[in-house]
Design a protein around this motif. Structure first.
Motif, PDB file in Angstrom:
ATOM      1  N   GLU A 143      -0.395   5.030  -1.584  1.00  0.00           N
ATOM      2  CA  GLU A 143       0.873   4.220  -0.883  1.00  0.00           C
ATOM      3  C   GLU A 143       1.853   3.846  -2.072  1.00  0.00           C
ATOM      4  OE1 GLU A 143       1.939   0.043   1.256  1.00  0.00           O
ATOM      5  OE2 GLU A 143      -0.246   0.508   1.065  1.00  0.00           O
ATOM      6  N   LEU A 144       1.450   3.346  -3.050  1.00  0.00           N
ATOM      7  CA  LEU A 144       2.495   3.010  -4.213  1.00  0.00           C
ATOM      8  C   LEU A 144       3.099   4.611  -4.602  1.00  0.00           C
ATOM      9  CD1 LEU A 144       0.719   0.468  -5.928  1.00  0.00           C
ATOM     10  CD2 LEU A 144       2.734   0.022  -4.682  1.00  0.00           C
ATOM     11  N   GLN A 147       5.579   5.723  -2.077  1.00  0.00           N
ATOM     12  CA  GLN A 147       6.811   4.958  -2.254  1.00  0.00           C
ATOM     13  C   GLN A 147       7.586   4.952  -3.663  1.00  0.00           C
ATOM     14  OE1 GLN A 147       5.449   0.797  -1.363  1.00  0.00           O
ATOM     15  NE2 GLN A 147       4.914   1.213   0.704  1.00  0.00           N
ATOM     16  N   ARG A 149       6.823   3.554  -6.438  1.00  0.00           N
ATOM     17  CA  ARG A 149       6.479   2.530  -7.259  1.00  0.00           C
ATOM     18  C   ARG A 149       5.601   2.815  -8.468  1.00  0.00           C
ATOM     19  NH1 ARG A 149       5.433  -1.231  -2.279  1.00  0.00           N
ATOM     20  NH2 ARG A 149       4.915  -2.971  -3.685  1.00  0.00           N
ATOM     21  N   ARG A 153       2.068   1.444  -9.367  1.00  0.00           N
ATOM     22  CA  ARG A 153       0.840   2.554  -9.232  1.00  0.00           C
ATOM     23  C   ARG A 153      -0.005   2.713 -10.509  1.00  0.00           C
ATOM     24  NH1 ARG A 153      -0.258   7.691 -10.956  1.00  0.00           N
ATOM     25  NH2 ARG A 153      -0.677   9.460  -9.190  1.00  0.00           N
TER      26      ARG A 153
END
Length: 281
Positions: A143-144, A147, A149, A153
């Protein structure tokens, strides 16, 4: 024949009060009554329990803090907390990295050997709750990544190894991995967050082998990941080194105006054209 020289033993000194307090707290840690994250009672309460002065408790806290066993926090919610891992070991390793005694090669070699043992223990001892924790970490990393990020991460991807170490139920393994992953974080932060894009895929393959209790396949996947990570970090280090070298060898160019001025100065006083008045003094 001369007799062998015997060591000159001095008298045994009785323990000081704060040392006795430190030993009592260490015994509670060894027995499992105290665990990482636990908060110790306040100074006043501990002084009453031990029947000593608050000064002795304060000195014991400072000694335990220097040993890396507790952390002292200020404020309304502060106090003395049992630390996870061993910051003293971590700091020693970081210092060795800083002065060049630990290379990327040293770190990778140690991680491959230790992770081999951890993976094999995990295949034997991991529970469904452990598998779920590992899967949750992989999902968060994915998910990170999507995104963008990258710093968060990095935290999630490094935490994966800590979660894996906990599946062994072996405190030495857990402390060792904490120290090694701490050093890995230091190195990656210096090189910058340029993550490997195939990390999530590799982690899912690894977890599949782990769930199947297939130690050989799990070890092979982990070793392949650590080897590729090492190669990735080496490339990043070379990229940074080349960039620094180019900056250090770049010759500064003076502005054109300054160059013309320097040329005039080198040529000496200007010659006045005939029929043109001289400048006023």
């Amino acid at each position: 024949m001369t007799s062998a020289r015997m060591p000159d033993f001095g008298p045994i000194k009785p323990k000081r009060v704060f040392e006795e307090i430190c030993e009592r707290i260490r015994n509670e840690l060894s027995s499992g009554a105290l665990r990482p994250g636990d908060k110790l009672p306040p100074e006043r309460e501990l002084a009453e329990q031990f029947g000593v002065s608050r000064t002795a408790v304060r000195e014991a806290f400072r000694s335990l803090e220097r040993s890396g066993l507790i952390g002292l926090q200020k404020g309304a919610k502060g106090g003395a907390f049992i630390l996870e891992g061993n910051p003293t070991v971590q700091q020693s390793l970081e210092d060795m990295v800083s002065v060049g005694h630990i290379s990327l090669g040293d770190l990778t070699e140690a991680r491959v050997l230790i992770q081999d043992a951890i993976v094999r223990l995990a295949c034997q001892r991991a529970t469904e709750a452990d598998f779920a924790a590992l899967e949750a970490d992989i999902d968060l990393t994915e998910e990170l990544t999507l995104q963008g990020r990258l710093r968060e991460r990095l935290d999630a991807s490094i935490n994966f190894h800590k979660v894996l170490a906990r599946t062994t139920k072996n405190q030495v393994m857990i402390i060792t991995i904490d120290a090694l992953t701490y050093i890995l974080r230091v190195l990656i932060n210096k090189l910058g967050p340029h993550p490997r894009l195939d990390l999530v895929e590799s982690r899912r393959k690894f977890l599949k082998h782990l769930r199947a209790r297939n130690a050989e396949a799990a070890v092979a996947e982990m070793t392949d990941h650590l080897t590729k990570l090492h190669q990735h970090l080496v490339r990043e280090q070379h990229r940074i080194d080349r960039s620094r070298l180019q900056k250090s060898t770049r010759v500064p160019v003076k502005p054109a105006g300054n160059m013309r001025k320097s040329a005039r100065s080198a040529a000496g006083p200007a010659t006045r054209r005939p029929g043109r008045p001289a400048p006023a003094p």
